[in-house]
Design an enzyme around this catalytic site. Sequence first.
Site, PDB file in Angstrom:
ATOM      1  N   TYR A   9     -43.992 115.097  25.675  1.00  0.00           N
ATOM      2  CA  TYR A   9     -44.625 116.219  26.373  1.00  0.00           C
ATOM      3  C   TYR A   9     -43.951 116.426  27.719  1.00  0.00           C
ATOM      4  O   TYR A   9     -43.806 115.484  28.504  1.00  0.00           O
ATOM      5  CB  TYR A   9     -46.110 115.903  26.578  1.00  0.00           C
ATOM      6  CG  TYR A   9     -46.869 116.980  27.310  1.00  0.00           C
ATOM      7  CD1 TYR A   9     -47.132 118.207  26.709  1.00  0.00           C
ATOM      8  CD2 TYR A   9     -47.309 116.773  28.612  1.00  0.00           C
ATOM      9  CE1 TYR A   9     -47.826 119.204  27.384  1.00  0.00           C
ATOM     10  CE2 TYR A   9     -48.005 117.759  29.293  1.00  0.00           C
ATOM     11  CZ  TYR A   9     -48.255 118.971  28.674  1.00  0.00           C
ATOM     12  OH  TYR A   9     -48.937 119.948  29.342  1.00  0.00           O
ATOM     13  N   ASP A  47     -37.632 112.393  32.367  1.00  0.00           N
ATOM     14  CA  ASP A  47     -38.874 113.026  32.819  1.00  0.00           C
ATOM     15  C   ASP A  47     -39.805 111.912  33.308  1.00  0.00           C
ATOM     16  O   ASP A  47     -40.504 111.267  32.519  1.00  0.00           O
ATOM     17  CB  ASP A  47     -39.503 113.827  31.683  1.00  0.00           C
ATOM     18  CG  ASP A  47     -40.778 114.538  32.127  1.00  0.00           C
ATOM     19  OD1 ASP A  47     -41.208 114.316  33.270  1.00  0.00           O
ATOM     20  OD2 ASP A  47     -41.335 115.306  31.320  1.00  0.00           O
ATOM     21  N   LYS A  70     -46.918 114.026  38.799  1.00  0.00           N
ATOM     22  CA  LYS A  70     -48.213 113.446  39.160  1.00  0.00           C
ATOM     23  C   LYS A  70     -48.107 112.014  39.639  1.00  0.00           C
ATOM     24  O   LYS A  70     -48.972 111.560  40.378  1.00  0.00           O
ATOM     25  CB  LYS A  70     -49.222 113.603  38.029  1.00  0.00           C
ATOM     26  CG  LYS A  70     -48.699 113.373  36.674  1.00  0.00           C
ATOM     27  CD  LYS A  70     -49.587 114.001  35.603  1.00  0.00           C
ATOM     28  CE  LYS A  70     -49.324 115.469  35.413  1.00  0.00           C
ATOM     29  NZ  LYS A  70     -49.976 116.051  34.280  1.00  0.00           N
TER      30      LYS A  70
HETATM   31  C1  LIG Z   1     -44.092 113.507  31.002  1.00  0.00           C
HETATM   32  C2  LIG Z   1     -44.679 114.794  31.522  1.00  0.00           C
HETATM   33  N1  LIG Z   1     -43.864 115.810  31.873  1.00  0.00           N
HETATM   34  C3  LIG Z   1     -44.344 116.982  32.365  1.00  0.00           C
HETATM   35  C4  LIG Z   1     -45.700 117.166  32.512  1.00  0.00           C
HETATM   36  C5  LIG Z   1     -46.225 118.464  33.058  1.00  0.00           C
HETATM   37  O1  LIG Z   1     -46.729 118.258  34.346  1.00  0.00           O
HETATM   38  P1  LIG Z   1     -47.812 119.268  34.950  1.00  0.00           P
HETATM   39  O2  LIG Z   1     -49.107 118.988  34.259  1.00  0.00           O
HETATM   40  O3  LIG Z   1     -47.845 118.923  36.404  1.00  0.00           O
HETATM   41  O4  LIG Z   1     -47.319 120.654  34.705  1.00  0.00           O
HETATM   42  C6  LIG Z   1     -46.581 116.136  32.159  1.00  0.00           C
HETATM   43  C7  LIG Z   1     -48.033 116.296  32.306  1.00  0.00           C
HETATM   44  O5  LIG Z   1     -48.812 115.456  31.952  1.00  0.00           O
HETATM   45  C8  LIG Z   1     -46.066 114.917  31.666  1.00  0.00           C
HETATM   46  O6  LIG Z   1     -46.863 113.892  31.320  1.00  0.00           O
END
Ligand SMILES: Cc1ncc(COP(=O)(O)O)c(C=O)c1O
Length: 349
Positions: free
Chosen positions: A154, A257, A285
């Site tokens: 994700y 990521d 986050k």
């Molecule tokens: C691995 C990863 N990348 C990207 C995101 C997207 O982040 P956001 O919720 O701040 O858009 C998340 C959200 O949980 C994530 O876990």
Amino acid sequence: MATEPAAADPTPTLHRDTQLAMYRRALQHLPGGTDSNFRAWGESTIYVDRGKGALVWDIDGNEYVDLRMGYGPAILGHADDRVDDYVNERMRKGVSFSLTSEDEVRTIELICELTGWVEQARMTVSGTEATMHAMRVARAYTGRDKIVKFEGQYHGVHDYALISVGPDDVSELGDPDAPVALTWGRGIPSAVADTIIPARYNRIENLRRLFEQRGEEIAAVIVEPVLGNAQGIMPQAGFHEAMRALTSEFGVLLIFDEVKTGFRLARGGAAEFFGITPDLATFAKALERSNSDERMRYFARVLPPPQRTAAFLEQEYRRIRYFPLLNLINTGHVSSPFYLLTEPAVNSH
Ligand SMILES: Cc1ncc(COP(=O)(O)O)c(C=O)c1O
């Protein structure tokens, strides 16, 4: 005479009346009664009132131990005074200037210091935007259009990320060598979806075959170094090292990521934990501090010289919020705990 042990506390009764009313009210204007599908639990949707430390209270006054901690980021617990005092003081000075502040500069410096490999970084509003920009930078840098994304991972909710996130049925997945690109939900243009090549996680030989066949088209591989959105799936031993070698061999950029692993898995995130230097990384986050919903999201990136370019925006008031946590980590007041609470499963599929 031995006394009987006190009877175990029965499962406490949850009070739901106020929340149920709130749910019905919210449903009038918020699809699912909430701003996120991940928190839309029908009549069981929780409406939070406040949090402190490891506890949160809903608007019916039920008290919970919060095991999700804002999906991981709130390592200081909720409403940490060290962070909130700083943030509140800065808020009173005004925050929405469309100008740069020292908080911003210092935060990026801290990201560089803590990771040890990031050279330059810019901020975005959300993790979603961070991964979107990282993909775009990779395409611009390499002049190639395709991004390889692993099934089940994700990366936020932009169109390029919502491919092969979760199948409705595993029979849809297709061949491990050529998984089917499954769009998550409707509305994603097929022209966009076609730029994403799904691959099976932990299958380095499949990746090699893919690069041999289509390497010339591939700008980057994006990976959650540890799957934080599927319990906590570790890569198989050597997978990241092999992927680093393979991407370098084919001139493909490697995007870590680190939205969830950054500053958690190790002080310098998954890159440090696995001893890998990616070409780009996204943080979000995990750079967050302590409060529940006001999550900070960032994007940090590094590209090999001479193309050190990238420009991303963030909402101004937010920049003051991540500095305090990074500072606490940097000064040794907070260590970077391995945030996965469960025994990480190894994905063999
Ligand atoms: C691995 C990863 N990348 C990207 C995101 C997207 O982040 P956001 O919720 O701040 O858009 C998340 C959200 O949980 C994530 O876990």
